[in-house]
Design an enzyme around this catalytic site. Structure first.
Site, PDB file in Angstrom:
ATOM      1  N   GLU A 144      14.982   7.927  -9.531  1.00 50.86           N
ATOM      2  CA  GLU A 144      15.239   8.039  -8.105  1.00 50.86           C
ATOM      3  C   GLU A 144      16.870   7.591  -7.704  1.00 50.86           C
ATOM      4  O   GLU A 144      17.209   6.546  -7.160  1.00 50.86           O
ATOM      5  CB  GLU A 144      14.580   6.837  -7.227  1.00 50.86           C
ATOM      6  CG  GLU A 144      12.886   7.025  -7.364  1.00 50.86           C
ATOM      7  CD  GLU A 144      11.987   6.046  -6.653  1.00 50.86           C
ATOM      8  OE1 GLU A 144      12.597   5.081  -6.059  1.00 50.86           O
ATOM      9  OE2 GLU A 144      10.866   6.393  -6.480  1.00 50.86           O
TER      10      GLU A 144
ATOM     11  N   GLU B   4       5.662   9.238 -10.427  1.00 48.54           N
ATOM     12  CA  GLU B   4       5.054   7.777  -9.785  1.00 48.54           C
ATOM     13  C   GLU B   4       4.198   8.254  -8.642  1.00 48.54           C
ATOM     14  O   GLU B   4       4.714   9.082  -7.837  1.00 48.54           O
ATOM     15  CB  GLU B   4       6.240   6.967  -9.157  1.00 48.54           C
ATOM     16  CG  GLU B   4       6.969   6.215 -10.431  1.00 48.54           C
ATOM     17  CD  GLU B   4       8.112   5.404  -9.928  1.00 48.54           C
ATOM     18  OE1 GLU B   4       7.991   4.823  -8.737  1.00 48.54           O
ATOM     19  OE2 GLU B   4       8.911   5.250 -10.627  1.00 48.54           O
TER      20      GLU B   4
HETATM   21  C1  BGP Z   1       9.959   3.299  -6.769  1.00 48.84           C
HETATM   22  C2  BGP Z   1      10.586   2.703  -7.614  1.00 48.84           C
HETATM   23  C3  BGP Z   1       9.820   1.625  -8.362  1.00 48.84           C
HETATM   24  C4  BGP Z   1       9.041   0.974  -7.686  1.00 48.84           C
HETATM   25  C5  BGP Z   1       8.344   1.619  -6.635  1.00 48.84           C
HETATM   26  C6  BGP Z   1       7.286   0.948  -5.636  1.00 48.84           C
HETATM   27  O1  BGP Z   1      10.925   3.490  -5.486  1.00 48.84           O
HETATM   28  O2  BGP Z   1      10.865   3.684  -8.634  1.00 48.84           O
HETATM   29  O3  BGP Z   1      10.928   0.909  -9.357  1.00 48.84           O
HETATM   30  O4  BGP Z   1       9.160  -0.406  -7.481  1.00 48.84           O
HETATM   31  O5  BGP Z   1       9.037   2.391  -5.860  1.00 48.84           O
HETATM   32  O6  BGP Z   1       8.132   0.442  -4.680  1.00 48.84           O
HETATM   33  P1  BGP Z   1       8.410  -1.065  -4.233  1.00 48.84           P
HETATM   34  O7  BGP Z   1       8.401  -1.878  -5.645  1.00 48.84           O
HETATM   35  O8  BGP Z   1       9.727  -1.260  -3.421  1.00 48.84           O
HETATM   36  O9  BGP Z   1       7.389  -1.545  -3.423  1.00 48.84           O
END
Ligand code: BGP
Length: 461
Positions: free
Chosen positions: A166, A364
Site C-alpha cells: 500500500e 488483504e
Molecule cells: C491495511 C494495512 C495493514 C492493516 C490493515 C487494517 O491498510 O496494510 O497494515 O493495518 O489495513 O487497517 P487498520 O489497521 O488501520 O484498521
C-alpha cells in the site's frame, strides 16, 4: 451452493513486521518512524500502546507458524523490517536479524507454508527519515540496496517478493491527512513521495531482474473502486479524478510502465508535479511486475463538490470531489468503513478488461471489530460476522474467476490479532485471538472455518 476454487489456490493471511514482531528496541534493530513518533507523541496511539511489544512474533515465531499450519495456510505474507535488517538504512547488516528471518523462512517452508515477503510496509528507518525519507532520492538508492540485500540473503528460498505494501498510505498519512509521521500537509511534497516510491519500486524490480533471482516480484496495492453518486457527468468526473489520484497513480506505473496522461495533466495544471529526471521514464517502464497483490477493504463513494474551494486552504485531493454517503450502505462501525462485497469483483473485472488480466491475488481483506470478548462462547470467540464477511467476498471473487479473471489466491488480514498503527489493539482482525496480558493465542470460529475452506479448496453457502 458449493463454491470451488482453482487448483493450487493460495489460502492464507497477511501481516507486517512492525505490527507483529515486537522487540522494536532490541536485538540490534534500528529505530523506525513508528518508534520515534511513539516516543514523541504517545497520545496519538490508542490507549497509549506503541510498537514495542506488538504480538511478540519475534519470540513466538515457531509456535505461531504451527498455528498457521493448523489453519491450513498454504501461504503467508509478512514483511522484513528494513530498520531491523540494516539499522542505519544503509551500511552494516544486523546478523541477528538475518538469523531471525532465516529461521522464519525455513520454518514456514518446513511446514509447507509458502512465504510471501514484503520489503516495505509503512516502516521507514528513522535514519532515512532524518535525511528526508522518500523526498530524498538518496533514500530511493538506499532502498534499492536494501532490496538487493534481501534478494541475496533470502532469494534462494523466497519465490514471491513484494516491493511495497500500500505505498499510497504513507503518502496520504504522512504528507496529506496527518495520520502517519512526519505529519506534513503539502500536496507537492506528497506527490514527490509518491513519485520516488514508484522509482524505488522500479529500482528494486531492476535489481531483481539483473540478479536473475528465482521466483517473481510484485507489489501490493490497496485498490478502492470509485463509485459516483449518479451518472451526472459532474459526479462521474469526480469519480474519475479519484481513480486517477488514489488507484491509477500506482496501478498504471506498475502494470503499464507509465503514468496516466490525465493524471500528469491534472497535477501540472495545479503546479504540483514532482521534479523528474530524463532517465526516470525508462526506469518506470522497467518496473513492470509479475504479480499484483490487491488489498480490498472498502469502496470510495464520491460526488462533485457542493461548495467552492477555499483558495487559502492547502491544495488537496478533495478539491476534485466530495465524499458521498450512500443511503443504506452497510458499515463496519468499528473502523468506519463501508462493506461492499461486489467491489472485489469490480476490481478484478477492471484489471481483466483494462490491464491485460494480470496475475493477481487478494492480498488483504478483513474486518476489524472492537471488544470481541463479548462474543466468547465456551472459551472461543464466535465471530460469525467475520465468516459472513469472508464468504460474501469470496462469492464475488469466485464469480470473477469464473469470468476469466486471473486471481490466484485469497489472503486475509490477519492471522493473530495485531497492532493497527494508531489504532493499536482497538479493532481486532485475527483468525486467532490474542490475550494482551498473557500473550495466549486462541483460535476463533472464523479460523476454524477458514482452515476447513482451505482444506476443501471450497465452501458451501
Ligand atoms: C491495511 C494495512 C495493514 C492493516 C490493515 C487494517 O491498510 O496494510 O497494515 O493495518 O489495513 O487497517 P487498520 O489497521 O488501520 O484498521
Amino acid at each position: 451452493m458449493k463454491y470451488a476454487f482453482p487448483e493450487n489456490f493460495w489460502w492464507g493471511s497477511a501481516c507486517s513486521a512492525t505490527q507483529t514482531e515486537g522487540e522494536s528496541q532490541g536485538s540490534g534493530k534500528g529505530l523506525s518512524i513508528w518508534d520515534h513518533w511513539f516516543a514523541a507523541e504517545p497520545n496519538r496511539f490508542h490507549n497509549g500502546v506503541g510498537p514495542q511489544n506488538t504480538s511478540t512474533f519475534y519470540q513466538h515465531w515457531k509456535a505461531d507458524i504451527q498455528l498457521l499450519k493448523q489453519l491450513n495456510h498454504n501461504s503467508f505474507r509478512t514483511s522484513i523490517s528494513w530498520a531491523r535488517l540494516i539499522p542505519d538504512g544503509v551500511g552494516e547488516v544486523n546478523q541477528e536479524a538475518v538469523a531471525f528471518y532465516n529461521q522464519v523462512i525455513d520454518e514456514l517452508l518446513a511446514q509447507g507454508v509458502t512465504p510471501f515477503i514484503t520489503l516495505f510496509h509503512f516502516d521507514m528507518p528513522m535514519a532515512m527519515q532524518e535525511i528526508g525519507g522518500w523526498e530524498n532520492r538518496d533514500v530511493v538508492a538506499a532502498y534499492a540496496r536494501y532490496a538487493e540485500t534481501c534478494f541475496e540473503l533470502f532469494g534462494d528460498r523466497v519465490m514471491h517478493w513484494f516491493t511495497f505494501n500500500e505505498p499510497i498510505v504513507p503518502v496520504e498519512g504522512g504528507y496529506l491527512y496527518d495520520f502517519h509521521y512526519p505529519n506534513v500537509v503539502d500536496f507537492r511534497r506528497a506527490a514527490t513521495v509518491a513519485y520516488h516510491t514508484v522509482l524505488a519500486h522500479a529500482q528494486a524490480v531492476r535489481a531483481f531482474r539483473a540478479g536473475h533471482f528465482a521466483g517473481e516480484i510484485g507489489i501490493v496495492l490497496n485498490l478502492t473502486p470509485s463509485y459516483p453518486r449518479s451518472q451526472n457527468p459532474a459526479d462521474v468526473k469526480a469519480a474519475h479524478h479519484c481513480d486517477l489520484l488514489f488507484n491509477r497513480s500506482f496501478l498504471d506505473p506498475v502494470l503499464r510502465g507509465e503514468y496516466p496522461a490525465d493524471l500528469v495533466a491534472m497535477l501540472k495544471a495545479h503546479d504540483q508535479l514532482p521534479a523528474c529526471l530524463p532517465e526516470d521514464s525508462a526506469l518506470i517502464a522497467d518496473g513492470k511486475i509479475d504479480l499484483l497483490g490487491i488489498n480490498y477493504y472498502q469502496p470510495r463513494r464520491v460526488k462533485c463538490r457542493d461548495t467552492a474551494i477555499n483558495p487559502q486552504a492547502p491544495f488537496m485531493p478533495e478539491w476534485f470531489f466530495d465524499s458521498y454517503e450512500m443511503p443504506g450502505r452497510k458499515m463496519n462501525p468499528y473502523r468506519g468503513w463501508e462493506i461492499y462485497e461486489p467491489g472485489i469483483y469490480d476490481i478484478l473485472i477492471n484489471l481483466r478488461d483494462n490491464y491485460g488480466n494480470p496475475r493477481c491475488f487478494i492480498s488483504e481483506n478483513g474486518m476489524g471489530v472492537e471488544n470481541e470478548q463479548r462474543f466468547i462462547e465456551n472459551g472461543q470467540i464466535n465471530d460469525q460476522y467475520r465468516i459472513d464477511f469472508i464468504s460474501e467476498h469470496l462469492k464475488w471473487l469466485h464469480k470473477g474467476i469464473s469470468e476469466g479473471c486471473n486471481c490466484l489466491g485469497y489472503h486475509m488480514w490477519t492471522f493473530i490479532d495485531n497492532w493497527s498503527w494508531c489504532n493499536a489493539y482497538k479493532n481486532r482482525y485475527g483468525f486467532i485471538q490474542l490475550d494482551l496480558t498473557t500473550q495466549q493465542r486462541t483460535i476463533k470460529k472464523s479460523g476454524e472455518w477458514f482452515a476447513e475452506t482451505s482444506l476443501n479448496n471450497s465452501f458451501d453457502k
